[in-house]
Each structure stands twice: as structure tokens, then as C-alpha cells.
Design an enzyme around this catalytic site. Sequence first.
Site, PDB file in Angstrom:
ATOM      1  N   ASP A 132      -0.593   0.076   3.134  1.00 46.63           N
ATOM      2  CA  ASP A 132      -0.096   1.464   3.522  1.00 46.63           C
ATOM      3  C   ASP A 132      -0.632   1.594   4.950  1.00 46.63           C
ATOM      4  OD1 ASP A 132       0.967   4.072   3.593  1.00 46.63           O
ATOM      5  OD2 ASP A 132      -0.197   4.591   1.653  1.00 46.63           O
ATOM      6  N   HIS A 146      -4.506  10.270   2.485  1.00 44.75           N
ATOM      7  CA  HIS A 146      -4.374  10.412   4.224  1.00 44.75           C
ATOM      8  C   HIS A 146      -5.615  10.988   4.801  1.00 44.75           C
ATOM      9  CE1 HIS A 146      -0.288  10.322   2.748  1.00 44.75           C
ATOM     10  NE2 HIS A 146      -0.032   9.837   3.760  1.00 44.75           N
TER      11      HIS A 146
END
Length: 592
Positions: free
Chosen positions: A321, A248
Site C-alpha cells: 500500500d 493513513h
Amino acid sequence: METHPRRTVLAAALGAAAAAATAGTAHAHGDRGERRFVKRRLKAMSLEEKVGQLFTTYAYGRTADTTEAADVASNRAAHGVDNAAELIETYHLGGIIYFAWSDNVANPDQITALSNGLQDAALADCGTPLFIATDQEHGIVTRIGPPATQLPGAMALGATHDPEAARAAAVIAGTELRAMGLNQNFAPDADVNVNPANPVIGVRSFGSDAEHVAAFVSAQVEGYQARGDLAATVKHFPGHGDTEDDSHAELPRIDHTYEEWQAIDAPPFRSAIESGVDLVMTAHIQFPALDDSLRPATLSERILTGLLREELGYDGVVITDSLRMEGVRDGYGDERIPVLALLAGADILLMPEHIDIAYNAVLEAVANGELTERRIDESVTRILGLKYRLGLFANPYADPGLVDDVVGIPASLEAAQALSDRTTTLVVNDGTLPVPTDGGHVLVTGWGASTNTRLTTEFANRGWTPTGLVTGTAPTQAQIDAAVAAADGEDLIVVCTNGAGNNPGQVALVQALAATGVPLVALGVQNPYDVAFIVDDVNAYLATFSYSLDGLESAVHVILGSVDPQGRLPIDIPRADDPGTVLFAFGHGLSY
């Protein structure tokens, strides 16, 4: 020991899961009727509509046409539209993903109405129903909370060493999701967590043994897809289990050899593909042995096409993702990422940072010849085919009248608690447990405010007099001193840890409490690896694998002896001072 009626409920749930699995789980790809239908649909779509099908993103609001000021402002800032209906109309979206932070998941009735409203908007736009998705892994990644059934997460289920338990959990979860109008779940996690320091996977994995994880992944894929109206998604290909960085925030690198990838990372994905999984989600990781260009796997043709499609033979839908994550954005502009992902072999582009930039970048790439319309058609064919097999073209809607009969019903709640009772793992015990008394005074301290409240409530329900004292993630000396003072006169101390290896204050708290002489039980309420840092200081250590209500209730029952500990570690736990040496091995677990 006390016999719990919920074990009978669990047996029924396991039987239902087995029956569902026997009925068939894989969606047959490409029968003649599907091919004809998809070909006609594709021919009737404009390029703009086809490109829109490639995108799944979020929208703020509890309704598709929300006029709530805060949600409208958030949608304006994120997407330049007022609400989800306008977003769908503007970009002909293929899918929407739900989050709590985007105000989508207040309660089952609201979720169901939102899902149906979104489908209305999609059908009114271009006649193509939506994928409606969320990340309902359970455990620490749970988007839809109570009254929906809260089930054990992956590593907790892995501690049962029984894939049928994972299948039963997936059947319950999948049935509830579909009742609320969702048709895609971004679960299960197929990563093999061989790195205790992994900051992003951890207990989201079923364990550290590849074959163990493969069996559980296969069971959950089959459980989720048993009804034929919900798509499972395995993630994160080619395997995110041996990273020390969070994708992330940055781009992790995995240095496994190709042979190690085959032995460690690949088996769960192979197993999922053999079980007919509908989607595979990519990882934003560098994997030099698989692609020495060091492109993130999401943007790597060698990995998504060469490895996933050609070597593993996967012909389903590939979804990225989130494209908002720095692991994929680092070094690439937001206008290039969607084009490169499609060139690599992805079909669905999840949550680009700027939908307008991403959508128009794909159109521009077709206009200038970098992407062909034939390549777009390949992905849209897969997407439409899956929507067809899920029955969305026949009826994409959920029946609001059935929600209360499906979501969070007593039988499912009891089955979830029975599953949790099987997951609690007793790692250390010097004979202190079970506590040989029907009541007393207990200090509940350590990490987690809501965790503390749940534990004190459960002890009180069991006839104990609890004192709660939260010391947080990084206890100060003053907080440690307060906990020691509160322990005076107590019969038992229960201390919760979460990330003790990265927070010396937690270790110091445990050591100070141990010095009081009061029997000390530690609960690792997320990653079980904490025990390596406090093993010499506690009388007993229990791994719950999450701070869910059911898991904490099970832990209290184990402490008090009303439930026998049944869990066994699904991982190796290394020594804190010598990570190359195993302290507690895969399969370890004590009982009474």
C-alpha cells in the site's frame, strides 16, 4: 410495478461477463516463451534500471511532458523534476498511478493521451513499458468520474447476493480502464468488514461474511482479468476488516487469533489466488497472531513470505500500500521502509514519501550487501513477467480512436443503473413505502450538498416539488430548527445520514423531523449501520451504500414504487446500545 428496459441491458451485461469468464481469466505464469523473454530483458538491464522497476508513484499533470506552471511546481516540490517524463527518465520507473488530485484524470481522451505519452517516455528511457494504475473500486473510491461509467461499489454489489453482478461490473470497468491506457486496477477490496466502526474499509468491502466476500472477490478478479490485458489487485493482505483506526493516519492493530484469521480474513485472499489474481496489496497493520514482532504487515517477512507465499502458495506480484501512509512510516525512516519491504517479500513499492530517498536507499542496500542483486532480480522477474502476460511489451498503447466506442457508452450506463437498482436495500418500512401518490411536496435534507442536489433533481424529474436543505455532517440546533420549519406543509421528508453513530447532531435532526408527523424516510448514503441509531424514529430506512448518482436515483425509484427493493444486507448490523446483539442480520431485506 413498472418494468425497466435497462433490466434487459443488465441481462446482456451479465451474459457478456459470463462469456468473458468462460474464455479464461488467470494469466498463466512462467511459460517457456515468457521465461526466455524475461531472462533476456533482465540480463540487458542495469541495476539502476532494475531498481526503478520496483517503484510505482504519482506525477502531477494531464500530459507526460506538462509545462503547466502549477503542475511543474508540484512535481518539483514532490520529486525534484518538472513532469512525469523526467520522473521516468530519472528513476526508470516501473509504474505510474493516477489520481484526481494530481491532475491526471480530466476526461477519457486526456487520460488516454496521458497514458500513451507515459508509455512513450518509458520506452524511450529503458525500453520497458509501464504499469499504469489507479484505484477504481467504484462507490466511494472512484478516481475516474463521468463520462466513464460509474458502477456500484463493493458493499452495494454485495447486497445483490449475486457474484455474477460483481463480475459484470468488473468487466465493464476493466474494459473502460484498458481503453484509456490503464493496465492495472487496485481493486477489488478483499477485506471482510466485521467491525462497523472501521473508518477506512466499511462499504469498500463486499460484506461481513467471509465466504460471501470470497465469492464476490473471485468474481471481480475474473471479471477484471477476463480480457487478459488488465491486472486486478486484491487488498489489503492479511486483512484490514476489523480495525477501528485508519492506517493513513496511524498503525492499526488486529487481535484476531490465527484460527480467526483462517476463518474470517483469509478466505477472500485464498479465493483470489485460486482465481489467478495478478497482484496482492499489503496492509499497514499490526497482526500479533501472525507476527508477534508487531512490524506492520508490509514490512513483515512472516506475513508476506511465510504466510502469503509459502502457506497460501501465492507466486504473483506483491505490491505495498502507499508508503506515504503513517501506518507504515510510524517508527521507521523513509530510507528504511523500502528496504524492509523488499526483505519482507514485497515486489512493488508504491508511492514512497520521497522517491529519491527510497530509490537510492535500495541501491545502497545492494551496495552494502543488505539486499542482494539476486533478490532484486526475483521481484523484477515477477514484474517483467506480468508485463509480458498483459501484452505490454507487444503493445502498451491505447487506441484513441476507440475511446468513444468503449467508455461511458449507453449500454454500459444502462447496465450500471440496472445493477444499482438491484442493490438498494429496504431495511425498515412500516408501510409508508412505496409512497402512494404520483406527486407532492418533498423536503430533502440532511448530509451532503451534492447528494441533496441529486435527490431533489430526481424527485423533480418524477413530478414532485422538492425543497432542498443541507444540514451537513454535524447539524447545529439552528440547522435542525430550520429543517423542522421547512417540513411544515410537506407530504414527505427524505433525510440523508452518513456517520450518524459518530455525529449526535444527525440523530437529533432525525428525531426532530420525526416529531413533525410528516412521513419520514431516511437514506443511509454510505455505511448502512446508521439505522441502528435512528431505527425507532423513522417510517422507513433505505441503504444505498454510497452517494453515487445511480444509487441515489435507484433510491428515489424505490421510494416512489417504480422499482421494487431487491437488495439484502451483506452485513450484520448490531444494536447501537448493545453491539454484541444483531439488530438486522446478514441477508435481511424487505420488498413490496
